[in-house]
Motif scaffolding. Structure first.
Motif, PDB file in Angstrom:
ATOM      1  N   ARG A  18     -15.327   4.428 -45.792  1.00 43.16           N
ATOM      2  CA  ARG A  18     -14.561   5.449 -45.096  1.00 43.16           C
ATOM      3  C   ARG A  18     -14.297   4.977 -43.673  1.00 43.16           C
ATOM      4  NH1 ARG A  18     -16.419  11.497 -45.484  1.00 43.16           N
ATOM      5  NH2 ARG A  18     -14.338  11.664 -44.552  1.00 43.16           N
ATOM      6  N   LEU A  19     -13.357   5.662 -43.021  1.00 46.59           N
ATOM      7  CA  LEU A  19     -12.973   5.306 -41.665  1.00 46.59           C
ATOM      8  C   LEU A  19     -13.734   6.155 -40.660  1.00 46.59           C
ATOM      9  CD1 LEU A  19      -9.095   4.931 -42.110  1.00 46.59           C
ATOM     10  CD2 LEU A  19     -10.881   3.185 -42.320  1.00 46.59           C
ATOM     11  N   ARG A  20     -14.230   5.490 -39.615  1.00 46.78           N
ATOM     12  CA  ARG A  20     -15.022   6.138 -38.573  1.00 46.78           C
ATOM     13  C   ARG A  20     -14.268   6.060 -37.257  1.00 46.78           C
ATOM     14  NH1 ARG A  20     -19.958   8.621 -40.238  1.00 46.78           N
ATOM     15  NH2 ARG A  20     -21.005   9.312 -38.326  1.00 46.78           N
ATOM     16  N   LEU A  21     -14.315   7.109 -36.460  1.00 42.75           N
ATOM     17  CA  LEU A  21     -13.742   7.114 -35.113  1.00 42.75           C
ATOM     18  C   LEU A  21     -14.861   6.872 -34.113  1.00 42.75           C
ATOM     19  CD1 LEU A  21     -11.448   7.594 -33.087  1.00 42.75           C
ATOM     20  CD2 LEU A  21     -11.877  10.054 -33.293  1.00 42.75           C
ATOM     21  N   MET A  22     -14.692   5.861 -33.264  1.00 40.19           N
ATOM     22  CA  MET A  22     -15.708   5.537 -32.269  1.00 40.19           C
ATOM     23  C   MET A  22     -15.035   5.252 -30.934  1.00 40.19           C
ATOM     24  SD  MET A  22     -18.351   3.186 -34.534  1.00 40.19           S
ATOM     25  CE  MET A  22     -19.708   3.445 -33.375  1.00 40.19           C
ATOM     26  N   LEU A  23     -15.794   5.445 -29.878  1.00 39.24           N
ATOM     27  CA  LEU A  23     -15.347   5.092 -28.532  1.00 39.24           C
ATOM     28  C   LEU A  23     -16.196   3.924 -28.038  1.00 39.24           C
ATOM     29  CD1 LEU A  23     -15.019   8.621 -26.858  1.00 39.24           C
ATOM     30  CD2 LEU A  23     -13.162   7.178 -27.700  1.00 39.24           C
ATOM     31  N   ARG A  65     -16.903   1.288 -24.495  1.00 39.06           N
ATOM     32  CA  ARG A  65     -16.669   0.842 -23.115  1.00 39.06           C
ATOM     33  C   ARG A  65     -17.786  -0.129 -22.752  1.00 39.06           C
ATOM     34  NH1 ARG A  65     -16.293   5.348 -18.610  1.00 39.06           N
ATOM     35  NH2 ARG A  65     -18.530   5.512 -19.033  1.00 39.06           N
ATOM     36  N   ASP A  66     -17.398  -1.344 -22.376  1.00 40.25           N
ATOM     37  CA  ASP A  66     -18.376  -2.359 -21.976  1.00 40.25           C
ATOM     38  C   ASP A  66     -19.466  -2.543 -23.029  1.00 40.25           C
ATOM     39  OD1 ASP A  66     -16.987  -2.675 -19.580  1.00 40.25           O
ATOM     40  OD2 ASP A  66     -18.153  -1.103 -18.590  1.00 40.25           O
ATOM     41  N   CYS A  67     -19.035  -2.585 -24.305  1.00 42.02           N
ATOM     42  CA  CYS A  67     -19.938  -2.822 -25.444  1.00 42.02           C
ATOM     43  C   CYS A  67     -20.923  -1.678 -25.685  1.00 42.02           C
ATOM     44  CB  CYS A  67     -20.686  -4.140 -25.296  1.00 42.02           C
ATOM     45  SG  CYS A  67     -19.587  -5.588 -25.300  1.00 42.02           S
ATOM     46  N   ILE A  68     -20.693  -0.535 -25.067  1.00 39.41           N
ATOM     47  CA  ILE A  68     -21.456   0.678 -25.366  1.00 39.41           C
ATOM     48  C   ILE A  68     -20.600   1.532 -26.295  1.00 39.41           C
ATOM     49  CG2 ILE A  68     -22.459   2.789 -24.416  1.00 39.41           C
ATOM     50  CD1 ILE A  68     -22.934   1.200 -21.818  1.00 39.41           C
ATOM     51  N   TRP A  69     -21.197   1.981 -27.400  1.00 40.32           N
ATOM     52  CA  TRP A  69     -20.442   2.705 -28.423  1.00 40.32           C
ATOM     53  C   TRP A  69     -20.868   4.162 -28.514  1.00 40.32           C
ATOM     54  CZ3 TRP A  69     -16.473   0.471 -31.228  1.00 40.32           C
ATOM     55  CH2 TRP A  69     -16.356  -0.918 -31.136  1.00 40.32           C
ATOM     56  N   ARG A  70     -19.894   5.038 -28.727  1.00 43.52           N
ATOM     57  CA  ARG A  70     -20.133   6.443 -29.015  1.00 43.52           C
ATOM     58  C   ARG A  70     -19.532   6.769 -30.383  1.00 43.52           C
ATOM     59  NH1 ARG A  70     -18.134   9.492 -23.473  1.00 43.52           N
ATOM     60  NH2 ARG A  70     -19.940   9.019 -22.151  1.00 43.52           N
ATOM     61  N   ASP A  71     -20.288   7.431 -31.215  1.00 43.24           N
ATOM     62  CA  ASP A  71     -19.812   7.805 -32.536  1.00 43.24           C
ATOM     63  C   ASP A  71     -19.151   9.180 -32.480  1.00 43.24           C
ATOM     64  OD1 ASP A  71     -19.424   7.979 -35.304  1.00 43.24           O
ATOM     65  OD2 ASP A  71     -21.363   8.987 -35.554  1.00 43.24           O
ATOM     66  N   CYS A  72     -17.924   9.244 -33.016  1.00 41.74           N
ATOM     67  CA  CYS A  72     -17.193  10.510 -33.053  1.00 41.74           C
ATOM     68  C   CYS A  72     -17.020  11.034 -34.479  1.00 41.74           C
ATOM     69  CB  CYS A  72     -15.828  10.351 -32.381  1.00 41.74           C
ATOM     70  SG  CYS A  72     -15.915   9.877 -30.641  1.00 41.74           S
ATOM     71  N   GLY A  73     -17.740  10.454 -35.427  1.00 44.02           N
ATOM     72  CA  GLY A  73     -17.710  10.956 -36.795  1.00 44.02           C
ATOM     73  C   GLY A  73     -16.603  10.349 -37.636  1.00 44.02           C
ATOM     74  N   PHE A  74     -16.528  10.791 -38.883  1.00 44.22           N
ATOM     75  CA  PHE A  74     -15.480  10.309 -39.780  1.00 44.22           C
ATOM     76  C   PHE A  74     -14.113  10.683 -39.214  1.00 44.22           C
ATOM     77  CE2 PHE A  74     -18.994  10.718 -42.960  1.00 44.22           C
ATOM     78  CZ  PHE A  74     -19.084   9.361 -43.256  1.00 44.22           C
ATOM     79  N   LYS A  83      -3.658  15.723 -34.316  1.00 49.44           N
ATOM     80  CA  LYS A  83      -3.668  16.028 -32.889  1.00 49.44           C
ATOM     81  C   LYS A  83      -4.938  15.473 -32.257  1.00 49.44           C
ATOM     82  CE  LYS A  83      -2.111  18.240 -29.184  1.00 49.44           C
ATOM     83  NZ  LYS A  83      -0.814  17.905 -28.543  1.00 49.44           N
ATOM     84  N   LEU A  84      -4.774  14.656 -31.224  1.00 47.40           N
ATOM     85  CA  LEU A  84      -5.927  14.114 -30.495  1.00 47.40           C
ATOM     86  C   LEU A  84      -6.467  15.164 -29.535  1.00 47.40           C
ATOM     87  CD1 LEU A  84      -7.586  11.475 -29.930  1.00 47.40           C
ATOM     88  CD2 LEU A  84      -6.089  11.156 -27.966  1.00 47.40           C
ATOM     89  N   GLU A  85      -7.779  15.384 -29.602  1.00 47.75           N
ATOM     90  CA  GLU A  85      -8.422  16.350 -28.731  1.00 47.75           C
ATOM     91  C   GLU A  85      -9.599  15.709 -28.025  1.00 47.75           C
ATOM     92  OE1 GLU A  85      -9.601  19.743 -30.972  1.00 47.75           O
ATOM     93  OE2 GLU A  85      -7.551  20.378 -31.434  1.00 47.75           O
ATOM     94  N   LEU A  86      -9.720  15.983 -26.739  1.00 50.41           N
ATOM     95  CA  LEU A  86     -10.886  15.563 -25.972  1.00 50.41           C
ATOM     96  C   LEU A  86     -11.902  16.690 -26.029  1.00 50.41           C
ATOM     97  CD1 LEU A  86      -9.135  13.978 -22.850  1.00 50.41           C
ATOM     98  CD2 LEU A  86     -10.111  12.808 -24.816  1.00 50.41           C
ATOM     99  N   ALA A  87     -13.111  16.355 -26.462  1.00 53.68           N
ATOM    100  CA  ALA A  87     -14.169  17.360 -26.580  1.00 53.68           C
ATOM    101  C   ALA A  87     -15.365  16.889 -25.776  1.00 53.68           C
ATOM    102  CB  ALA A  87     -14.539  17.562 -28.048  1.00 53.68           C
ATOM    103  N   GLY A  88     -15.407  17.231 -24.501  1.00 54.18           N
ATOM    104  CA  GLY A  88     -16.466  16.748 -23.623  1.00 54.18           C
ATOM    105  C   GLY A  88     -16.345  15.250 -23.451  1.00 54.18           C
ATOM    106  N   ASP A  89     -17.416  14.532 -23.798  1.00 51.30           N
ATOM    107  CA  ASP A  89     -17.363  13.086 -23.676  1.00 51.30           C
ATOM    108  C   ASP A  89     -17.033  12.425 -25.011  1.00 51.30           C
ATOM    109  OD1 ASP A  89     -19.656  13.666 -25.014  1.00 51.30           O
ATOM    110  OD2 ASP A  89     -20.989  12.472 -23.744  1.00 51.30           O
ATOM    111  N   MET A  90     -16.460  13.206 -25.943  1.00 52.41           N
ATOM    112  CA  MET A  90     -16.094  12.708 -27.251  1.00 52.41           C
ATOM    113  C   MET A  90     -14.600  12.953 -27.478  1.00 52.41           C
ATOM    114  SD  MET A  90     -19.133  11.780 -28.352  1.00 52.41           S
ATOM    115  CE  MET A  90     -19.200  11.732 -30.122  1.00 52.41           C
ATOM    116  N   VAL A  91     -14.063  12.340 -28.520  1.00 50.31           N
ATOM    117  CA  VAL A  91     -12.705  12.634 -28.967  1.00 50.31           C
ATOM    118  C   VAL A  91     -12.755  12.959 -30.452  1.00 50.31           C
ATOM    119  CG1 VAL A  91     -11.590  11.168 -27.244  1.00 50.31           C
ATOM    120  CG2 VAL A  91     -12.136  10.238 -29.508  1.00 50.31           C
ATOM    121  N   ARG A  92     -11.766  13.689 -30.889  1.00 49.93           N
ATOM    122  CA  ARG A  92     -11.606  13.952 -32.307  1.00 49.93           C
ATOM    123  C   ARG A  92     -10.119  14.121 -32.590  1.00 49.93           C
ATOM    124  NH1 ARG A  92     -13.754  20.238 -32.992  1.00 49.93           N
ATOM    125  NH2 ARG A  92     -12.313  21.164 -31.471  1.00 49.93           N
TER     126      ARG A  92
END
Length: 386
Positions: A88-93, A95-104, A157-166
């Motif tokens: 499955r496809l995962r959305l991640m953020l 920056r400078d090799c630090i990753w944040r997981d935003c879920g499927f 639709k791209l949404e910013l949710a705090g320090d995450m995106v969805r």
């Protein structure tokens, strides 16, 4: 929209003699992967094919300093060779090799296929909408193994949710364009193994600055070839607004008689030239002819219609090092010429993973690989030191 260019029926060829010249060629190799390079970006999951969000013109999207990535994923406890069967496809953020997981990325019941394979993603800042081009593999509800591949697209639709995106409000996926069995093989296999199946996958969006039109490049196979090693980079053009009205065109480049797979095609324009990149492996070359290493390959042309010439005279741009020939794979070349891949089987010390399954399982990375940069100079492209 300006009048489109004419795509010649004469597809450019990647020739055996060009591949044969690799044996005498020395181009900089990807550095050897060590234990310090293996960083688990998403504990509990193995990650492989990845790509950034891009603007319609191809630039990498950055949101508040973070780069959105789409990554293929599967649970870590799945046998690596079987990960494609449940991907499955995962959305991640990042920056400078630090990753944040935003879920499927997609809701579980949206895909018309049974798995989500690679593609590309376009973000339009004016509308705030994301268009995902991806490979729907199999059919929803499949109970057996299937390698069927179809090209689909959906927007949300791209949404910013705090320090995450969805991404929300996804549209019903529609098939962008279908293989016709004449220009491209209809891929509906139920048996096979990665590397030796046929292809109709990996859609990559490209807006040509020459005519303003939107194109899709994709991994495909030539039904007219007498060789079972019949990989091509396919092409389709949109005639309607919002990435609609796709029409199949002849392949951009053919490796028929040379190689079975020209995976993950990426097209960039730099210095007035068009640079096409793809990934391939030694095992997918025709064993009766010359072979090249696992690596990033490419060609260059003055326009999309070609003719295309192999970069560095052979097509080889960035090979894995000889001492670790399968350490990384599946490269994405950004418009800024940074190259991202994933760590495959690393630290093997010359052993064949097919003959040492325990070692292969232990040494499968399934994490993002260290990135590198390439420099382009006319018909030359190679890794450069930072």
């Amino acid at each position: 929209m300006p009048e489109s260019i004419t795509i010649s029926r004469i597809t450019s060829r990647w020739l055996p003699e060009q591949v044969a010249a690799i044996a005498q060629q020395q181009v900089p190799a990807i550095p050897v992967i060590g234990a310090a390079d293996v960083h688990d970006a998403l504990p509990g999951f193995q990650l492989w094919d990845c790509w950034t969000f891009e603007t319609p013109q191809g630039a990498t999207v950055v949101l508040d300093g973070w780069t959105p990535w789409v990554v293929m994923c599967a649970p870590r406890d799945v046998q690596p060779d079987l990960r494609h069967d449940i991907a499955r496809l995962r959305l991640m953020l990042e920056r400078d090799c630090i990753w944040r997981d935003c879920g499927f990325l997609l809701p579980e019941d949206l895909n018309p296929g049974s798995r989500e394979w690679a593609g590309s993603t376009v973000y339009d800042a004016a509308s705030g909408r994301v268009t995902l081009f991806y490979t729907a593999t199999g059919r929803r509800g499949d109970t057996g193994r299937s390698f069927e591949q179809r090209l689909f697209q959906t927007s949300g639709k791209l949404e910013l949710a705090g320090d995450m995106v969805r991404v929300t409000d996804w549209s019903e996926p529609v098939e962008s364009v279908a293989a016709d069995g004449q220009t491209y093989v209809i891929v509906n296999q139920t048996v096979g193994e990665p590397g030796f199946i046929k292809g109709f996958r990996d859609p990559f969006h490209f807006r040509d600055p020459a005519d303003g039109a939107d194109y899709l490049l994709f991994t495909a196979s030539d039904p007219a070839s007498s060789s079972s090693f019949n990989g091509v980079v396919g092409l389709a053009r949109a005639s309607g607004p919002g990435f609609t009205g796709w029409t199949l065109l002849p392949p951009v480049v053919s490796a028929a008689g040379v190689n079975n797979e020209m995976e993950r095609p990426v097209l960039r324009v730099h210095g007035g030239r068009y640079y096409l990149f793809w990934s391939t492996q030694r095992r997918t070359f025709d064993p009766a002819g010359p072979t090249g290493p696992n690596g990033l390959y490419g060609m260059v042309a003055e326009r999309l219609a070609g003719p295309w010439q192999p970069l560095n005279g052979t097509g080889l741009v960035a090979p894995n090092p000889a001492e670790e020939p399968v350490q990384t794979y599946s490269w994405w070349v950004t418009d800024e010429l940074e190259v991202a891949g994933f760590i495959d089987f690393w630290g093997l010390g010359g052993l064949d993973p097919a003959l040492h399954p325990g070692l292969a399982l232990k040494q499968f990375g399934g994490v993002p690989a260290p990135r590198f940069r390439i420099a382009l100079d006319g018909e030359t492209a190679q890794i450069v030191s930072e």
